[in-house]
Design a protein around this motif. Structure first.
Motif, mmCIF file in Angstrom:
data_model
loop_
_atom_site.group_PDB
_atom_site.id
_atom_site.type_symbol
_atom_site.label_atom_id
_atom_site.label_comp_id
_atom_site.label_asym_id
_atom_site.label_seq_id
_atom_site.Cartn_x
_atom_site.Cartn_y
_atom_site.Cartn_z
ATOM 1 N N ASP A 1 1.069 -1.725 -0.138
ATOM 2 C CA ASP A 1 -0.345 0.280 0.302
ATOM 3 C C ASP A 1 1.162 1.265 -0.339
ATOM 4 O OD1 ASP A 1 0.978 -0.448 2.790
ATOM 5 O OD2 ASP A 1 -1.107 -0.590 3.678
ATOM 6 N N GLY A 2 2.099 1.061 0.116
ATOM 7 C CA GLY A 2 3.100 2.157 -0.357
ATOM 8 C C GLY A 2 3.606 2.696 1.694
ATOM 9 N N VAL A 3 3.419 2.105 2.482
ATOM 10 C CA VAL A 3 3.580 2.189 3.348
ATOM 11 C C VAL A 3 5.168 1.840 3.348
ATOM 12 C CG1 VAL A 3 3.791 2.383 5.995
ATOM 13 C CG2 VAL A 3 1.714 3.257 5.051
ATOM 14 N N GLY A 4 6.028 3.009 4.195
ATOM 15 C CA GLY A 4 7.247 2.150 4.464
ATOM 16 C C GLY A 4 7.647 1.825 6.130
ATOM 17 N N VAL A 5 7.785 0.293 6.292
ATOM 18 C CA VAL A 5 8.277 0.190 7.392
ATOM 19 C C VAL A 5 9.424 0.417 7.531
ATOM 20 C CG1 VAL A 5 7.915 -1.973 9.008
ATOM 21 C CG2 VAL A 5 6.141 -0.893 7.304
ATOM 22 N N PRO A 6 10.136 0.505 8.472
ATOM 23 C CA PRO A 6 11.710 0.243 9.399
ATOM 24 C C PRO A 6 12.234 -1.150 9.457
ATOM 25 C CG PRO A 6 11.161 2.010 10.474
ATOM 26 C CD PRO A 6 9.841 1.250 9.659
ATOM 27 N N LEU A 7 12.506 -1.643 8.784
ATOM 28 C CA LEU A 7 12.465 -3.909 8.466
ATOM 29 C C LEU A 7 13.025 -4.462 9.710
ATOM 30 C CD1 LEU A 7 15.264 -4.904 8.071
ATOM 31 C CD2 LEU A 7 16.082 -3.799 6.066
ATOM 32 N N LEU A 8 13.593 -4.015 10.911
ATOM 33 C CA LEU A 8 13.755 -4.154 12.010
ATOM 34 C C LEU A 8 13.161 -3.353 12.732
ATOM 35 C CD1 LEU A 8 16.063 -5.993 13.537
ATOM 36 C CD2 LEU A 8 17.356 -4.066 14.464
ATOM 37 N N GLY A 9 13.068 -4.183 13.775
ATOM 38 C CA GLY A 9 11.477 -3.569 15.192
ATOM 39 C C GLY A 9 11.822 -4.301 16.501
ATOM 40 N N TYR A 10 11.583 -3.011 17.117
ATOM 41 C CA TYR A 10 12.034 -3.682 18.280
ATOM 42 C C TYR A 10 10.501 -4.698 19.189
ATOM 43 C CZ TYR A 10 13.837 -4.064 23.054
ATOM 44 O OH TYR A 10 14.164 -4.349 24.298
ATOM 45 N N GLY A 11 10.601 -6.324 19.257
ATOM 46 C CA GLY A 11 9.558 -6.620 19.937
ATOM 47 C C GLY A 11 9.413 -6.751 21.080
ATOM 48 N N THR A 12 8.504 -5.232 21.706
ATOM 49 C CA THR A 12 8.554 -5.088 23.042
ATOM 50 C C THR A 12 7.584 -5.891 24.025
ATOM 51 O OG1 THR A 12 6.275 -4.121 22.456
ATOM 52 C CG2 THR A 12 8.294 -2.801 22.669
ATOM 53 N N GLY A 13 7.005 -6.978 23.144
ATOM 54 C CA GLY A 13 6.453 -8.163 23.823
ATOM 55 C C GLY A 13 7.344 -9.338 24.753
ATOM 56 N N THR A 14 8.757 -9.378 23.756
ATOM 57 C CA THR A 14 9.520 -10.364 24.872
ATOM 58 C C THR A 14 10.465 -9.587 25.628
ATOM 59 O OG1 THR A 14 9.967 -11.588 22.400
ATOM 60 C CG2 THR A 14 11.581 -11.565 23.805
ATOM 61 N N ALA A 15 10.455 -7.956 25.621
ATOM 62 C CA ALA A 15 10.868 -7.274 26.672
ATOM 63 C C ALA A 15 9.893 -7.275 27.149
ATOM 64 C CB ALA A 15 11.222 -5.815 25.672
ATOM 65 N N VAL A 16 8.354 -7.068 28.505
ATOM 66 C CA VAL A 16 7.866 -7.375 29.262
ATOM 67 C C VAL A 16 8.111 -8.881 29.645
ATOM 68 C CG1 VAL A 16 5.517 -6.968 29.438
ATOM 69 C CG2 VAL A 16 6.191 -5.929 27.938
ATOM 70 N N ARG A 17 8.108 -9.702 28.997
ATOM 71 C CA ARG A 17 7.915 -10.850 29.409
ATOM 72 C C ARG A 17 9.499 -11.148 30.266
ATOM 73 N NH1 ARG A 17 10.305 -15.992 27.538
ATOM 74 N NH2 ARG A 17 10.401 -14.789 25.451
ATOM 75 N N LEU A 18 10.414 -10.547 29.574
ATOM 76 C CA LEU A 18 11.787 -10.285 30.194
ATOM 77 C C LEU A 18 12.428 -10.005 31.250
ATOM 78 C CD1 LEU A 18 13.962 -11.039 26.951
ATOM 79 C CD2 LEU A 18 13.118 -12.964 28.408
ATOM 80 N N SER A 19 11.600 -9.154 31.549
ATOM 81 C CA SER A 19 11.599 -7.988 32.591
ATOM 82 C C SER A 19 10.108 -7.577 32.797
ATOM 83 C CB SER A 19 12.060 -6.294 31.486
ATOM 84 O OG SER A 19 11.480 -5.985 30.714
ATOM 85 N N GLY A 20 9.031 -7.593 32.848
ATOM 86 C CA GLY A 20 7.950 -6.597 33.534
ATOM 87 C C GLY A 20 8.083 -5.942 33.119
ATOM 88 N N LYS A 21 6.107 -5.167 33.503
ATOM 89 C CA LYS A 21 5.890 -4.518 32.654
ATOM 90 C C LYS A 21 6.628 -3.098 32.756
ATOM 91 C CE LYS A 21 1.289 -2.676 31.938
ATOM 92 N NZ LYS A 21 -0.048 -3.029 32.057
ATOM 93 N N GLU A 22 7.134 -2.945 33.753
ATOM 94 C CA GLU A 22 7.674 -1.390 34.598
ATOM 95 C C GLU A 22 8.615 -1.327 34.301
ATOM 96 O OE1 GLU A 22 6.839 -0.630 38.707
ATOM 97 O OE2 GLU A 22 4.526 -0.796 38.930
ATOM 98 N N LYS A 23 9.487 -2.285 34.358
ATOM 99 C CA LYS A 23 10.337 -2.097 33.881
ATOM 100 C C LYS A 23 11.082 -2.299 32.631
ATOM 101 C CE LYS A 23 14.897 -2.037 35.134
ATOM 102 N NZ LYS A 23 16.092 -1.357 35.379
ATOM 103 N N ALA A 24 10.456 -2.679 31.612
ATOM 104 C CA ALA A 24 9.788 -2.900 30.040
ATOM 105 C C ALA A 24 10.444 -1.254 29.335
ATOM 106 C CB ALA A 24 8.561 -3.213 29.077
ATOM 107 N N VAL A 25 9.357 -0.619 29.952
ATOM 108 C CA VAL A 25 9.973 1.057 29.774
ATOM 109 C C VAL A 25 11.361 1.592 29.690
ATOM 110 C CG1 VAL A 25 9.197 3.415 30.123
ATOM 111 C CG2 VAL A 25 7.399 1.384 30.550
ATOM 112 N N ASP A 26 11.930 0.973 30.347
ATOM 113 C CA ASP A 26 13.353 1.083 30.310
ATOM 114 C C ASP A 26 13.844 0.625 28.552
ATOM 115 O OD1 ASP A 26 12.834 3.142 32.868
ATOM 116 O OD2 ASP A 26 13.682 1.489 34.009
#
Length: 280
Positions: A11-36
């Protein structure tokens, strides 16, 4: 931001090809720490594509991180996912995906996709796509779709769609199908072969290629996942600044793997079958 390559969707939208998976960040560190860690990924590793999902309760972590950093909405590319019959009246996101097709049987995949098309028409999502869709799910959706999904994200719930060497042989038919339909692929678990199952037949092959190219092994595998998915989006996660910086560098300045190197890794992967996740 660093000059990171983008993937242009149908559709013409450009996506930065490398994305940060925040779900894993939350799982590994907890919801509050994931913000950091989200703030670290943006400000120190220069990752501006944040991947989240309603199901994993990590959208709020991105919102808090953006507020703490004083970021404008347009400074972050946000991919998020909905599932079941949850409320779909979201604020505008860049890429909005249906999450798990098996949980949409009650209303049907065609009806669910019609709702997504309406969201895009209303300006609530720049681009719309799916996650965890198999070939049969895509075929059912495309029967009535007015807009072809822009992305199918390879999440963790379906056997065919992790993307790492130990599942690539099973994933390839779905990867090829999506490519033929003009649907971009966002790969998940690209590092599983060395992180979750070290000591397998892929290890030495990847190590040799990394030494030959003056790269690290995670850089090689991320590039490999990008290339075997026809130039697709890659979702990564790390809680270490230096590792993320190296992964960004892989796509910003480092050369592609040769066809021979790509094939050698795939051939080594055929010797072992391993999934990072099981169906949930």
């Amino acid at each position: 931001m660093i000059d990171l390559q983008t993937v242009k969707l149908n559709d013409g939208v450009g996506v930065p090809l490398l994305g940060y998976g925040t779900g894993t960040a939350v799982r590994l560190s907890g919801k509050e720490k994931a913000v950091d860690f989200i703030k670290m990924a943006y400000s120190e590793a220069k990752l501006c594509h944040m991947d989240c999902a309603q199901r994993y309760f990590n959208e709020e972590s991105i919102a808090v991180a953006m507020k703490d950093l004083g970021l404008k909405r347009e400074e972050v590319f946000i991919t998020t996912k909905t599932y079941k019959r949850r409320k779909l009246d979201v604020e505008e996101v860049d890429l909005f995906l249906i999450h798990v097709p098996d949980e949409l049987k009650e209303i049907g995949l065609g009806k669910a996709w019609e709702m997504m098309e309406q969201l895009q028409c209303e300006g609530k999502a720049r681009s719309i796509g799916v996650s965890n869709y198999r070939i049969a799910d895509l075929e059912e959706t495309l029967k009535t779709a007015k807009i072809v999904p822009s992305v199918n994200q390879t999440d963790r719930d379906v056997v065919e769609i992790e993307v790492h060497p130990y599942v690539f042989e099973k994933a390839k038919p779905l990867i090829d199908y999506r490519h033929q339909k003009g649907i971009a692929i966002a790969s998940y678990a690209a590092l599983a072969s060395i992180v979750r199952h070290p000591g397998g037949p892929v290890d030495q092959v990847v190590k040799d290629i990394a030494e030959e190219l003056s790269m690290t092994e995670d850089q090689v595998l991320l590039k490999w996942a990008h290339q075997v998915t026809y130039g697709g989006i890659v979702i990564t996660t790390s809680l270490k600044k230096e590792r993320l910086q190296g992964q960004v560098k892989a796509f910003a300045t480092m050369p592609y793997l040769s066809d021979t190197q790509v094939r050698t890794i795939a051939d080594a992967g055929k010797k072992l079958y391993f999934r990072q996740f099981v169906s949930i």
